[in-house]
Write an enzyme that holds these catalytic residues in place. Structure first.
Site, PDB file in Angstrom:
ATOM      1  N   ASP A 192       1.206  -1.421   9.830  1.00 51.25           N
ATOM      2  CA  ASP A 192       1.354  -1.692   8.412  1.00 51.25           C
ATOM      3  C   ASP A 192       0.542  -0.629   7.680  1.00 51.25           C
ATOM      4  O   ASP A 192      -0.349   0.002   8.258  1.00 51.25           O
ATOM      5  CB  ASP A 192       0.843  -3.097   8.097  1.00 51.25           C
ATOM      6  CG  ASP A 192       0.921  -3.436   6.625  1.00 51.25           C
ATOM      7  OD1 ASP A 192       1.984  -3.205   6.013  1.00 51.25           O
ATOM      8  OD2 ASP A 192      -0.086  -3.920   6.074  1.00 51.25           O
TER       9      ASP A 192
ATOM     10  N   ASP B  97      -0.478  -0.734   3.731  1.00 47.97           N
ATOM     11  CA  ASP B  97      -1.366  -1.162   2.656  1.00 47.97           C
ATOM     12  C   ASP B  97      -2.393  -2.170   3.150  1.00 47.97           C
ATOM     13  O   ASP B  97      -2.042  -3.161   3.803  1.00 47.97           O
ATOM     14  CB  ASP B  97      -0.549  -1.757   1.511  1.00 47.97           C
ATOM     15  CG  ASP B  97       0.398  -0.721   0.924  1.00 47.97           C
ATOM     16  OD1 ASP B  97      -0.067   0.399   0.654  1.00 47.97           O
ATOM     17  OD2 ASP B  97       1.597  -1.026   0.765  1.00 47.97           O
TER      18      ASP B  97
END
Length: 220
Positions: free
Chosen positions: A7, A9
């Site tokens: 991922d 953010d």
């Protein structure tokens, strides 16, 4: 075949590129502060709470792309990278990517944030595969609409399956898989891989990871 997924953010980045992009446009006077700042903050809180309506958010986030030329957007993005993104790239995140680069057959960033914002960030990490929400384009310019399935929650699995198929692969081709994420929104994909890792997780993901015996790490 070993697959490593990150991922972006609040995982590889010590912040949220989607949120920061809107704030950057507000600071540049491109978006009206009074109109956009409160909505940007509200959507971010909904995301963290796991209540975000992704299509409502994308309508908010992608419309500004359609109001400006790609040339102008690219120029703003270069400034955005220097001012907002590079300062929130933690050394430990780069070290984690470098560690997996030695052994992984495939590495990718998989993110709900749109590919216009995230493609240069993935490049800065030296990760050449990106699965992101795709803004629709016509004649090289953005329309303000989304193309295909947003890469969000269960949509990340859909988009990952499509990506693997394009490479002539399926989940059965993958002997080991890792996914690093901070968010409860990524539980569907975390539950799919053989090595789920919670990174600086929100409270919901931390509780779930601890109950499941998943590793919990910090890159900050």
């Amino acid at each position: 075949m070993r697959l490593v997924l990150f991922d972006l953010d609040n995982t590889l980045l010590a912040g949220d590129s989607d949120f920061e992009w809107a704030q950057f446009l507000i600071e540049q006077g491109v978006l009206d502060r009074e109109v956009y700042e409160a909505r940007n903050l509200a959507f971010y809180e909904q995301y963290k709470a796991g209540t975000l309506d992704i299509h409502e958010f994308l309508n908010f986030q992608l419309k500004p792309l359609a109001r400006h030329s790609r040339r102008q957007l690219d120029a703003w993005h270069e400034q955005f990278m220097q001012e907002k993104i590079l300062p929130i790239v933690a050394p430990k995140a780069r070290e984690l990517v470098a560690h997996h680069a030695q052994d992984a057959d495939l590495m990718a960033i998989i993110t709900a944030t749109n590919s216009f914002v995230t493609a240069p960030i993935a490049k800065a990490f030296g990760i050449f595969h990106l699965i992101a929400t795709e803004p629709e384009q016509k004649n090289g310019e953005f329309t303000g609409e989304v193309f295909g399935t947003p890469s969000f929650r269960e949509g990340k699995i859909t988009r990952l399956d499509e990506w693997l198929k394009l490479k002539g692969l399926t989940w059965s081709s993958i002997t080991e898989s890792w996914f690093y994420s901070d968010s409860l929104n990524d539980l569907p994909l975390l539950q799919r891989v053989t090595n789920p890792v919670a990174v600086d997780p929100d409270d919901t993901l931390r509780d779930y990871a601890e109950k499941q015996g998943w590793p919990v790490i910090s890159l900050r």
